[in-house]
Enzyme design. Sequence first.
Site, PDB file in Angstrom:
ATOM      1  CG  HIS A  82      -2.108  -0.823   1.127  1.00 55.85           C
ATOM      2  ND1 HIS A  82      -2.812  -1.273   2.219  1.00 55.85           N
ATOM      3  CD2 HIS A  82      -2.772  -1.322   0.059  1.00 55.85           C
ATOM      4  CE1 HIS A  82      -3.842  -1.989   1.837  1.00 55.85           C
ATOM      5  NE2 HIS A  82      -3.837  -2.040   0.528  1.00 55.85           N
ATOM      6  CD  GLU A  83      -1.628   4.913  -0.066  1.00 49.11           C
ATOM      7  OE1 GLU A  83      -1.179   5.804  -0.817  1.00 49.11           O
ATOM      8  OE2 GLU A  83      -2.749   4.408  -0.225  1.00 49.11           O
ATOM      9  N   GLY A  84       2.812   2.922  -2.034  1.00 46.26           N
ATOM     10  CA  GLY A  84       4.216   2.871  -2.442  1.00 46.26           C
ATOM     11  C   GLY A  84       4.895   1.675  -1.813  1.00 46.26           C
TER      12      GLY A  84
END
Length: 603
Positions: free
Chosen positions: A445-447
Site C-alpha cells: 500500500h501507498e508505495g
Amino acid sequence: MRAVRASTNPLLSDRDVAFLLYEVHDAPGLLELPAFAEHSRETFDLFLTSVRRLAREALFPTYRAMDAEPPSFREGRIRVHPAMRSLYPQLVELGLLNATRAREVGGQQLPLTVFSLASAYLMAANLSAYGWLGLTSGAAHLLEAFGSPELKDTFMARMYRGEWTGTMALTEPQAGSSLADVQTRASAAADGTWRLSGTKIFISGGDNDFAENVVHMTLARIEGAPAGTRGLSLFAVPRLRPEEGRLVDNDVQVAGAIHKIGYRGLPSLVLSYGERGDCRGWLVGPPHRGLSLMFQMMNEARIMVGLNGVATASVAYHEALAYAQERTQGRTLTERDATAPQVPLLQHADVRRMLLRQKAIVEGGLSLLVATSRLADLATHGDTPADRERAALLLELLTPVAKTFPAEKGFEANALAVQVHGGYGYSSEYPVEAWLRDQKLNSIHEGTSGIQSLDLLGRKVMAGSGAALRVFQEEVGRTLARARRAGVEAAWCDALQRSVDEVVALTHELGMKLMEGDADGVLRHSAHYLELFSLVAVGWQWLAQACAARDALARGDADTGFYEGKLCAAQYWVHTELSRVPALVALCRSSEDSYAKMKPEWF
C-alpha cells in the site's frame, strides 16, 4: 483446546500508550502551542478512552466476520458487510473524520500525536473498518487545503459530516506505481467542469452501500498537458454529481473487484470513468499540479499505513502472549521428571525470544510513529518558522521509514505470532493467520517498500545537501546526551552513536557517487540502506524509552516490571538489530551487483 477469548485482547497496551505520550514524547508540551491550547491531558485521556472503548466493544468483535465475508460485486455495485452500516456512524459520531482539523471545519484541533495513538486501537481492532474513515478524512483534507469555497461546501463538508466517503484514485492498469504513465484524460466543458475518461485500478473503498455518495480524488491529464508527472492535474470526481438540488449518476462505474488476501472488509476496485461520455470532475488547485497536491494525502496515508503495520503486529503480539500464558506444553529443559506437570509456553526460553522480538518491533515501531506524528504537529503549528522548517525536514526524512519499517518488520512479528501458536497457528481457528494476511498488504500500500527505499536514499537524505540528515543526527545526539545523564548503559549509547556515525559517513560517500553519475551503483542497494536506517531510527526510539524507564526507576516508581521490560527490549534491540548495521553499511558501500547483472533469461 479453546481459543483465547477475543475480549481478552487489549489491541494495544494502555500502559505503553500512556508511557509514550507522557513519559517519552511529551504530549503535554504540545499544549503550549496556540493551536492546542484549549486541550489538556484530561481531554487527551478522555478521547483515548472513548476511542479504545469503541475499538474493543464494536470494531474488534466484527473483525472475523468481515474477514470471512468480504464485500460482493453485484449488478454494478459493491455490497459491503452489514456491520459497516452500524460501525461507520459510530466512527463519525466520535468526530474521528476531522479530529485533527481546525474548528472552522468542525474539527477538534487534536494533536496528531494523540490521534495517531487513538487510531491505532481502531486499526488493531478492525483495520478494514478504519480504512473507510482514513481515506475519507484524507480526501476531505485535500479539498480543505486546495479546493475552492464551492468545492468545500459541496464535497468537503459532507465528507467531514460522514454523509459521503472519499478515495484516492491514482493508479491505472498500464501504470501501476509509475504515475508518469497515467492516461485518464480530462477536457474542459462549457459549464466549468471537466469531462473525464479512463480507468483506475486498486481503488480502496471505491464504492459502498452505507453512505450516500463517494468522491474520488483523481489524477488525470488535461488534453495537451506535458508528458510525465508534470502533466497531471487533480480532480474531485463523485459517483453521483449534484445537479439542480439532486444527485444524479456521474458515469463512474465499478468495472470489477479485486479479491485481496487481506484487508478483506475494504474493497479494492476497478473504476471506469466516462463510458457514456458524461463523467464530470471539478479541478482542485492549479492545472498540472495534481501530483504535488496529492502528496499531502499520500504522505498522510503513508503514516496511516505505518500505523496499520504497528497495530496489526500489536494485536497479534497480544494474542500470542495470551496464548503463551494459557497454553501448557512440555516441561523446562532442566526438568527430568516426565510425570511433572506441563508448563505454560511462556516458560520456554525460545517462546520468550519470539515474544520479546515482537514486543521490540511493536513498541519500537509505535514510538517511531508517535515521534513522526509529533513532527507533523510541529511542522504545522510550531512556534516559529525555524521550528516548523526543522520539523518538516525531519518529517520528510522519516516518512518512508515510518511507513516501511512497521510493514516489513511487522510482518516478521506477525509470523512469530503464528509460530508461537504452533500447530494452531496454521489453522483458521485463531485469528493470527488473518492478521498475517492483512500485514502483507502494508508493504504494498501507498508505495511499495522498494519505492520508499528509492525515495529515502535517492531524494530525502540527499536533499538540501543532507539538511534533513543533519537534523536527524542532532536529534539522536540530544537523546544520547539525555540517556547518558539518565544512567542508560554506556554500551547501548556507544552502539547507537557508532551506528549513526556509520550512516552519516555512508550517506556522504553515496552522495559523492551520485554526484559522479553512478546512480545505478548507489541505488542498487537502496533497500539495504532503508533497512539499516530503520534499525538506527528505531534504536533511537528504544534509547529514548530506556531514558524514560531509567528516570522512572530512579524516582522509585512502583511499576518496576513495566520499566524493566522496556529495558530488556532496548537491550534486545541494541544487541540483535544495531549489531547488523555494519554489515548492511558494508553491503551498501560495496560494488556487489549480482541482481543488477542477472539477465532475465538466466532466471
